[in-house]
Scaffold this motif. Sequence first.
Motif: not given
Length: 358
Positions: A244, A247-248, A281-286, A288
């Motif tokens: 992640t 990607q971010v 954004q990274f916190q939101e991605q991980i 999931v």
Amino acid sequence: MTASSVQGIAHTEFNNESSVDSLKASSVEVAAELVGKASETVLNSVVQLTGKRQIRALGESLVETIRSALDVPAVAFVTVKSPVHFPACMLPRNNSLPVSSLNNCVQACARSGELVSEQHEEGVLTALPIMVNGITVKVLLLQSLMPMSSHQLVLLNGFARIYENFLNVMLDMETDSLTGLLNKKAYYSQVLAVLEDDNQSYCEQSGEPKYFWLVIFDVDKFKKINDTFGHLYGDEILLLVANTMIQVFDEKDLLFRFGGDEFVVLLAPRTKQQARAILKQFQEQIAVIRNDKLWPVRCSMGGVNASGAENPTDLLVQADRALYHVKEHGRGEIAFYCDLLEQGIVATEHFEDDIELF
């Protein structure tokens, strides 16, 4: 015909044969000398290439070697989409051929993993894949007026393979075996090299200054994940977090795993608002990253303005202070050391030079 005439003709023919033999001998000597000089040039280039101990210097040496040994005026490393983390700052500073990664020649090379050559209006483009563990991470792109000879292509391929071999050795030493991110050993030299290139820039929209930001974070309650589901499951979570990150974050950002669930990011110049936005954004991605067994993955983050810093160790300590503050006040948030200073929550500290974190 008199005897003297016959003797004169014979003498002339003998002299002609001698001249031809002398010319042949001279040509062989010249050719041998040229081959010797060419071999010496190639050997010197290999010596210089293999004498480098930093990845950026290794790339710079490869570019210069190709230019001088193959008489190619334009050489560049071109970025392609890759699952392997290879920060742009680890490549030469000045590429003479800033060609878009959307170039057909480059993309064909990245897909096939083989050398590709195409004729263009401005000359001939030759693309060669640079691989790490069998995966193309960059493409070496050359521009020449004429197609390269078979001899030049052999040398080019040889130089590229030598570079790859040394690159893989360096990456083995400076990357984490589980995630492929840079490791703790690489931290000091890589961060210091990047900060030395720091030039003040500003946001075009707001006019705010941009800074490097060093951020440290770990996975909240990771010990509980390991204790509940086992270390293999914990390793899988770490891999997903690392993927992640790739990607971010931008290819200009440096991504590290220090060990366990502790990660470090050196963000390329951004305003504080931009830095906070991409971290969010990274916190939101991980968040999931979960299945029926696992609760949402969260992380606490502490950051510090790294521009102008001379000691990467101080940056770690300051970012860790900000991270500690987040953990003490609910977890899952982002705190910047400069904000905590401004609010009087932490005080400026002097860190002794003999602190050893590595």
